[in-house]
Design an enzyme around this catalytic site. Structure first.
Site, PDB file in Angstrom:
ATOM      1  N   LYS A 100     -39.165  12.194  82.064  1.00 16.74           N
ATOM      2  CA  LYS A 100     -39.300  12.105  83.523  1.00 16.74           C
ATOM      3  C   LYS A 100     -38.375  13.132  84.185  1.00 16.74           C
ATOM      4  O   LYS A 100     -37.258  13.361  83.688  1.00 16.74           O
ATOM      5  CB  LYS A 100     -38.940  10.672  83.970  1.00 16.74           C
ATOM      6  CG  LYS A 100     -39.189  10.383  85.440  1.00 16.74           C
ATOM      7  CD  LYS A 100     -38.918   8.915  85.761  1.00 16.74           C
ATOM      8  CE  LYS A 100     -39.142   8.575  87.220  1.00 16.74           C
ATOM      9  NZ  LYS A 100     -38.905   7.150  87.525  1.00 16.74           N
ATOM     10  N   SER A 146     -42.468   4.717  90.093  1.00 19.42           N
ATOM     11  CA  SER A 146     -42.350   6.151  90.253  1.00 19.42           C
ATOM     12  C   SER A 146     -42.597   6.948  88.972  1.00 19.42           C
ATOM     13  O   SER A 146     -42.831   8.149  89.042  1.00 19.42           O
ATOM     14  CB  SER A 146     -40.963   6.502  90.791  1.00 19.42           C
ATOM     15  OG  SER A 146     -39.965   6.116  89.876  1.00 19.42           O
ATOM     16  N   SER A 203     -40.255   0.883  88.222  1.00 19.55           N
ATOM     17  CA  SER A 203     -40.868   2.195  88.003  1.00 19.55           C
ATOM     18  C   SER A 203     -41.293   2.524  86.581  1.00 19.55           C
ATOM     19  O   SER A 203     -41.970   3.525  86.367  1.00 19.55           O
ATOM     20  CB  SER A 203     -39.928   3.289  88.495  1.00 19.55           C
ATOM     21  OG  SER A 203     -40.065   3.404  89.877  1.00 19.55           O
TER      22      SER A 203
HETATM   23  N1  GLN Z   1     -41.171   0.997  93.992  1.00 22.76           N
HETATM   24  C1  GLN Z   1     -39.770   0.779  93.975  1.00 22.76           C
HETATM   25  C2  GLN Z   1     -39.109   1.676  94.982  1.00 22.76           C
HETATM   26  O1  GLN Z   1     -39.780   2.416  95.593  1.00 22.76           O
HETATM   27  C3  GLN Z   1     -39.207   0.994  92.601  1.00 22.76           C
HETATM   28  C4  GLN Z   1     -38.953   2.411  92.269  1.00 22.76           C
HETATM   29  C5  GLN Z   1     -38.211   2.590  90.969  1.00 22.76           C
HETATM   30  O2  GLN Z   1     -38.128   1.664  90.156  1.00 22.76           O
HETATM   31  N2  GLN Z   1     -37.632   3.760  90.804  1.00 22.76           N
HETATM   32  O3  GLN Z   1     -37.945   1.650  95.173  1.00 22.76           O
END
Ligand code: GLN
Length: 446
Positions: free
Chosen positions: A51, A126, A150
C-alpha cells in the site's frame, strides 16, 4: 494467480519470474487501476504488493496524495525489512484513498480503483488497490493498513481475506500515520492460510515503535487448526443497520458455524450508534496533528508564496484533497480549547467504555461474529454521501477502538454476484483463534 503458500514452494528462479508475470497481468487489466506503479525493491523472492503509505526505501511514497508527489522514501518500514528477511520482495505500489481516509478508494489522486467483481462498484477502502489486486488475480498477496476497517472492508467488498492484527502486534514504524492510536498494518490475501503466513512474517517486537508489543513473531500458520471449537458471540442487535442480504448471510454463517461444532452465544452490545461519532472525533483529531507536518517545506510538493505562511497555505490548499481537508478541519475543531472537553475528552471516555463492553463480552466467548459492512459494495460515489460513507464503517471501527484483532473472509455472494464478507473478532493477541475459526469456516464453505 498462485497462492502465497504455493509460491513459497517454487524454486528461487521461478519466484523471481513472478514479478514479470504479475506486471503483465496488471497491465492487461490496467482499467482496474489497482497499481499506482510497478516499483521494485530488487530483492529476490516472492513479490508482495505494498500500500502506498508504507515506506520502501528509494520508492516514491505519496499516500495517493498530490501533496506528497515526488517524495522518495528515505528508509524501509519495519514490515518491509521483515518481508525481505522471510524471502519476500516488495513489488508495486497499491492505490488507496488519500491518506487512508475513506471507504471507497475514490479520493486517490491517481483516480479511483474499480471492484474486480463489477467495475461499476467501488472496491472499498482505503486499501482498495491491495484488495482489488488480490481478488482480481493481479497480486499474490498484499499489505494494507487498517485504522477503522481499511483492510477488512475492501477485502469484504472484493471477496478476499484481510486481517487487522491486535494493536501493537505489528510495528507501525515506516507507516505514514493517519491516526496513530488506531492504525495497524496487516495482510490481504487469497485465503486464510496465506493470511496466517504473511501475518507471521510481519508481526513481532520492534524497538523503533514504542507501541509495538514485546512479543516474538507469531507462529499461527504452523499451528493452524480448522477442527478447534469455539464459543462464538453473536450480536443480532447490530443487524438493525444491515441490509436484508447481509442479515441473511449473517444467519446463514451462524448455522454453518453451529453445524461445525462451535457454540453460538447471543450477546448484547449497548447502543452501537456512538461508535461512529467516537471514531470520527478521535481519528480526525489525530489526523489533524499527524498531517500538520506536510507543509511544503520538508516533504514532496511545494507551491511558492510571498512569505512562509503563504507557502504553507498555498501548498496545503493545493496539495490536499477535499476529504482530507474536511478531516483536518473537523480534527482541529474538536481539539480547539473551547471544544476539547465537549468532544475530544468525551470521545476518549466513550472509547474506554467501548473497550470495556468488548471485555465483558469476551469474558465468556472466544470470538465475536459480525458483518463487515451493512451492504455489499456500492456503486461509485454518485449514490453515496460522505455521511453515508462514514456510517458504513459501523461494523469495523469497534475492533480498532478496542485494539482487537479481526479477520474478514468471504462467505457468499449477493444476487448481483457481489461478495459478502464476515468478520471474526478475537481477544487481544489471540489471532490464532480467529485464524483457526476462519480456516474452519472457509473449509466448510468450499
Ligand atoms: N473508512 C474509515 C475512515 O475513513 C477507515 C479508514 C482506514 O481504516 N484507514 O477513516
Amino acid at each position: 494467480m498462485v497462492t502465497l503458500k504455493e509460491a513459497l514452494l517454487l524454486p528461487k528462479q521461478e519466484q523471481n519470474a513472478l514479478k514479470a508475470i504479475i506486471q503483465n497481468k496488471a497491465q492487461q487489466n490496467i482499467e482496474l487501476n489497482a497499481y499506482i506503479d510497478f516499483s521494485d525493491d530488487k530483492y529476490e523472492g516472492v513479490p508482495i504488493l505494498i500500500k502506498d503509505n508504507i515506506n520502501v526505501k528509494d520508492w516514491q511514497i505519496t499516500c495517493a496524495s498530490k501533496i506528497l508527489q515526488g517524495y522518495i522514501a528515505p528508509y524501509n518500514a519495519n514490515v518491509i525489512e521483515r518481508l525481505r528477511a522471510n524471502g519476500m520482495s516488495a513489488f508495486g505500489r497499491a492505490n488507496m484513498d488519500e491518506f487512508a481516509m475513506g471507504s471507497t478508494t475514490e479520493s486517490s489522486c491517481y483516480g479511483r480503483t474499480k471492484n474486480p467483481k463489477n467495475s461499476a462498484c467501488v472496491p472499498g477502502g482505503s486499501s482498495g488497490g491491495s484488495a482489488a489486486a488480490v481478488a482480481g488475480g493481479l497480486a499474490i498477496a498484499a499489505l494494507g493498513s487498517d485504522t477503522g476497517g481499511s483492510i477488512r472492508q475492501p477485502a469484504g467488498y472484493c471477496g478476499c481475506v484481510g486481517l487487522k492484527p491486535t494493536y501493537g502486534r505489528v510495528s507501525r514504524y515506516g507507516l505514514i500515520a493517519y491516526s496513530s492510536s488506531l492504525d495497524q498494518i496487516g495482510p490481504i490475501t487469497q485465503n486464510v492460510e496465506d493470511c496466517a503466513i504473511l501475518f507471521d512474517m510481519i508481526s513481532g517486537a520492534d524497538k523503533k515503535d514504542s507501541t509495538c508489543a514485546n512479543l516474538k513473531p507469531s507462529e499461527t500458520f504452523k499451528k493452524l487448526d480448522r477442527e478447534r471449537g469455539f464459543k462464538i458471540g453473536v450480536l443480532r442487535d447490530f443487524l438493525k443497520d444491515a441490509s436484508p442480504t447481509i442479515a441473511k448471510a449473517y444467519e446463514d454463517t451462524i448455522k454453518i458455524l453451529e453445524a461445525n461444532g462451535h457454540e453460538i452465544i447471543p450477546k448484547k452490545m449497548i447502543d452501537t450508534s456512538f461508535h461512529i461519532s467516537t471514531y470520527y472525533i478521535l481519528c480526525t483529531a489525530e489526523a489533524s496533528s499527524n498531517l500538520a507536518r506536510f507543509d511544503g517545506i520538508r516533504f514532496g510538493h511545494r507551491i511558492e508564496g510571498k512569505n512562509l505562511k503563504d507557502v504553507y497555505i498555498n501548498t496545503r490548499t493545493n496539495g490536499f484533497g477535499n476529504e482530507v481537508k474536511n478531516r483536518i478541519l473537523l480534527g482541529s475543531f474538536v481539539l480547539s480549547s473551547g471544544y476539547y472537553d465537549a468532544y475530544y475528552l468525551k470521545a476518549q471516555k466513550m472509547r474506554a467504555l467501548i473497550k470495556q463492553q468488548y471485555e465483558e463480552i469476551f469474558s465468556d466467548v472466544d470470538l465475536i461474529l459480525c458483518p463487515v459492512a451493512p451492504n455489499v459494495a456500492p456503486k461509485f460515489r454518485s449514490s453515496q454521501s460522505p455521511l453515508e460513507m462514514y456510517l458504513s464503517d459501523i461494523y469495523t471501527i469497534g475492533a480498532n477502538l478496542a485494539g482487537l484483532p479481526a479477520i474478514c473472509l468471504p462467505v457468499g455472494e449477493s444476487k448481483e454476484g457481489l461478495p459478502i464478507g464476515m468478520q471474526l473478532i478475537g481477544r487481544a493477541f489471540e489471532e490464532q483463534n480467529i485464524l483457526d475459526a476462519a480456516f474452519g469456516l472457509e473449509y466448510q464453505l468450499q
